[in-house]
Design a protein around this motif. Structure first.
Motif, mmCIF file in Angstrom:
data_model
loop_
_atom_site.group_PDB
_atom_site.id
_atom_site.type_symbol
_atom_site.label_atom_id
_atom_site.label_comp_id
_atom_site.label_asym_id
_atom_site.label_seq_id
_atom_site.Cartn_x
_atom_site.Cartn_y
_atom_site.Cartn_z
ATOM 1 N N ILE A 187 0.836 -1.207 0.000
ATOM 2 C CA ILE A 187 0.000 0.000 0.000
ATOM 3 C C ILE A 187 0.869 1.254 0.000
ATOM 4 O O ILE A 187 0.568 2.219 -0.697
ATOM 5 N N GLN A 226 -7.861 9.314 1.681
ATOM 6 C CA GLN A 226 -8.291 8.000 1.186
ATOM 7 C C GLN A 226 -7.405 6.884 1.740
ATOM 8 O O GLN A 226 -7.908 5.855 2.190
ATOM 9 N N TYR A 227 -6.106 7.097 1.710
ATOM 10 C CA TYR A 227 -5.187 6.066 2.197
ATOM 11 C C TYR A 227 -5.257 5.941 3.722
ATOM 12 O O TYR A 227 -5.131 4.840 4.260
ATOM 13 N N GLN A 268 -7.979 6.321 5.520
ATOM 14 C CA GLN A 268 -9.181 5.529 5.794
ATOM 15 C C GLN A 268 -8.971 4.071 5.407
ATOM 16 O O GLN A 268 -9.395 3.166 6.117
ATOM 17 N N ARG A 269 -8.302 3.851 4.312
ATOM 18 C CA ARG A 269 -8.022 2.473 3.868
ATOM 19 C C ARG A 269 -7.197 1.721 4.910
ATOM 20 O O ARG A 269 -7.493 0.571 5.231
ATOM 21 N N ASN A 324 -9.253 1.033 8.047
ATOM 22 C CA ASN A 324 -10.158 -0.086 7.792
ATOM 23 C C ASN A 324 -9.407 -1.414 7.882
ATOM 24 O O ASN A 324 -9.934 -2.406 8.405
#
Length: 154
Positions: free
Chosen positions: A44, A77-78, A80-81, A84
């Motif tokens: 990631i 975005q990253y 939150q990713r 999660n």
């Protein structure tokens, strides 16, 4: 409705004074998810860096903070990713946005490492101790069963 209560091995770990994170450090499933997340983190981060590079020359201030709306959106975005992913590893009852005080997990700590890296590294000894406990308990159980079978044969 009847209720049962049993020892599930859940422990609480205080995270930077914010609140308790709850998980079972001796759970082999957690161990597997934890190390899979460690591997996935590298993928990631590489993907994130490629996305940042694809944005081109983003304007930053003198402290290196992105002024670009696209960059800030990407970082969110990253963040939150990754949070999660942490919820998948440690359970959805752990609110990582709250536990980490809203810090973007892709930000850097004062040691130059990303917050996510620092967080997982801090958890590593707890996970390893839990795994060692699981192995010791499993070995003790195997020895006890072997002794019981030996006694039954005699």
């Amino acid at each position: 409705m009847k209720e049962i209560c049993f020892d599930s091995g859940i422990e609480e770990v205080m995270v930077n004074g914010r609140g308790p994170m709850r998980f079972n450090p001796s759970d082999p499933n957690l161990y597997g998810r934890f190390f899979a997340a460690m591997d996935k983190l590298q993928e990631i981060e590489k993907e994130y860096n490629q996305q940042v590079e694809a944005l081109g020359n983003t304007n930053t201030d003198d402290k290196g903070f992105a002024k670009s709306g696209k960059m800030l959106k990407l970082m969110k975005q990253y963040d939150q990713r990754m949070k999660n992913m942490l919820a998948e590893v440690f359970g959805p009852d752990n609110d990582f946005d709250d536990l980490l005080n809203g810090i973007n997990i892709m930000a850097f700590g004062s040691n130059g490492e990303r917050i996510i890296t620092n967080f997982l590294n801090a958890l590593m000894p707890i996970i390893q101790a839990g795994t060692n406990k699981h192995r010791a308990d499993a070995a003790a159980e195997a020895v006890a069963q072997a002794k019981q079978k030996r006694t039954q044969r005699e």
